[in-house]
Design a protein around this motif. Structure first.
Motif, PDB file in Angstrom:
ATOM      1  N   GLU A   1       0.841  -1.195   0.000  1.00  0.00           N
ATOM      2  CA  GLU A   1       0.000   0.000   0.000  1.00  0.00           C
ATOM      3  C   GLU A   1       0.876   1.246   0.000  1.00  0.00           C
ATOM      4  OE1 GLU A   1      -2.996  -0.134  -0.624  1.00  0.00           O
ATOM      5  OE2 GLU A   1      -3.555  -2.185  -0.103  1.00  0.00           O
TER       6      GLU A   1
ATOM      7  N   GLU B   1      -9.913   4.793   1.877  1.00  0.00           N
ATOM      8  CA  GLU B   1     -10.712   3.558   1.874  1.00  0.00           C
ATOM      9  C   GLU B   1     -10.050   2.484   1.018  1.00  0.00           C
ATOM     10  OE1 GLU B   1     -15.235   1.995   0.750  1.00  0.00           O
ATOM     11  OE2 GLU B   1     -14.702   4.122   0.556  1.00  0.00           O
TER      12      GLU B   1
ATOM     13  N   ASP C   1      -6.546   1.326   2.983  1.00  0.00           N
ATOM     14  CA  ASP C   1      -6.550   1.083   4.434  1.00  0.00           C
ATOM     15  C   ASP C   1      -5.849   2.209   5.190  1.00  0.00           C
ATOM     16  OD1 ASP C   1      -7.936  -1.302   4.181  1.00  0.00           O
ATOM     17  OD2 ASP C   1      -6.105  -2.459   3.884  1.00  0.00           O
TER      18      ASP C   1
ATOM     19  N   SER D   1      -3.374   4.242   4.429  1.00  0.00           N
ATOM     20  CA  SER D   1      -1.911   4.236   4.453  1.00  0.00           C
ATOM     21  C   SER D   1      -1.306   5.512   3.866  1.00  0.00           C
ATOM     22  CB  SER D   1      -1.380   3.029   3.674  1.00  0.00           C
ATOM     23  OG  SER D   1      -1.675   3.156   2.286  1.00  0.00           O
TER      24      SER D   1
END
Length: 244
Positions: A76, A145, A148, A150
């Motif tokens: 991510e 969203e 997560d 990040s």
């Protein structure tokens, strides 16, 4: 989504997907589907099922993580690049179009965020007269969203300056960094970080269906962009797999 063994299923899913890709890549009308692909109605109906179920959003998310890890990065991202692109309207999209005074176009505006490799994070469509700064909050929420939460930093151009977009991004834990043009600018200047999202927009223009806004609904235009990026990323993943 129907099972593979459902009695109603008469066409191979791969062929239906090929029909969807053909529509996006070559910009044809649904009813102009070539005879060697399934009937247009079957391709259209299955495409709507896929898009409404969010299948391609999940595919993009998984592929992004795979491609990032293949390049030696974390799954991510922690940084993103935001920008918008105005698409001219057509008779189909005209009723919801707006006028972009800066670009001198009437149409729709695609607001998009990518990671530092150019992979799609989030996007949505508004009328072209919508201010970029007003869409930062919605785009930041979609980014977090998808990743997560990040992402910590987002690079933007000078169209996103001001306290309101900065506050909207910080509400979702993202700090905006404005990449400014050099004061002595002459001709084309390649801006650090910012060029990545411009390259992603250029990728989308390879698909003739995405050069203008041919869709009656803004959600369809956004979904077709997601499908296009999923295809780009599938190609890159296939190249990696072949090389391995």
């Amino acid at each position: 989504l129907m099972r593979e063994d459902a009695e109603q299923r008469r066409h191979d899913l791969r062929e239906l997907f090929n029909g969807l890709r053909y529509v996006i890549r070559y910009g044809i009308a649904w009813r102009a589907m070539p005879n060697d692909l399934p009937p247009w109605s079957a391709v259209y109906q299955q495409s709507r099922r896929w898009m409404e179920a969010g299948c391609f959003e999940m595919l993009v998310s998984d592929l992004r993580a795979v491609l990032r890890m293949a390049s030696g990065r974390q799954p991510e991202p922690t940084a993103a690049i935001l920008d918008s692109r105005t698409l001219r309207s057509t008779p189909e999209s005209g009723p919801r179009a707006g006028y972009d005074g800066a670009k001198r176009k009437r149409g729709s505006k695609l607001h998009m965020a990518v990671d530092t490799l150019g992979h799609l994070l989030a996007l949505h469509v508004t009328p072209a007269n919508r201010d970029d700064r007003a869409e930062v909050g919605r785009l930041a929420a979609a980014i977090q969203e998808a990743t997560d939460e990040s992402v910590e930093l987002a690079y933007v151009d000078q169209g996103y300056t001001g306290p309101k977009p900065d506050e909207a991004a910080r509400t979702h834990g993202i700090a905006l960094e404005v990449v400014k043009l050099p004061e002595a600018k002459r001709g084309f200047v390649l801006l650090p970080r910012r060029w990545v999202v411009e390259r992603s927009f250029a990728w989308a223009t390879r698909c003739r269906r995405l050069v203008k806004d041919y869709e009656r609904y803004a959600s369809t235009l956004a979904s077709l962009h997601v499908v296009a990026f999923a295809c780009f990323m599938l190609r890159n993943a296939a190249i990696l797999a072949h090389g391995a």
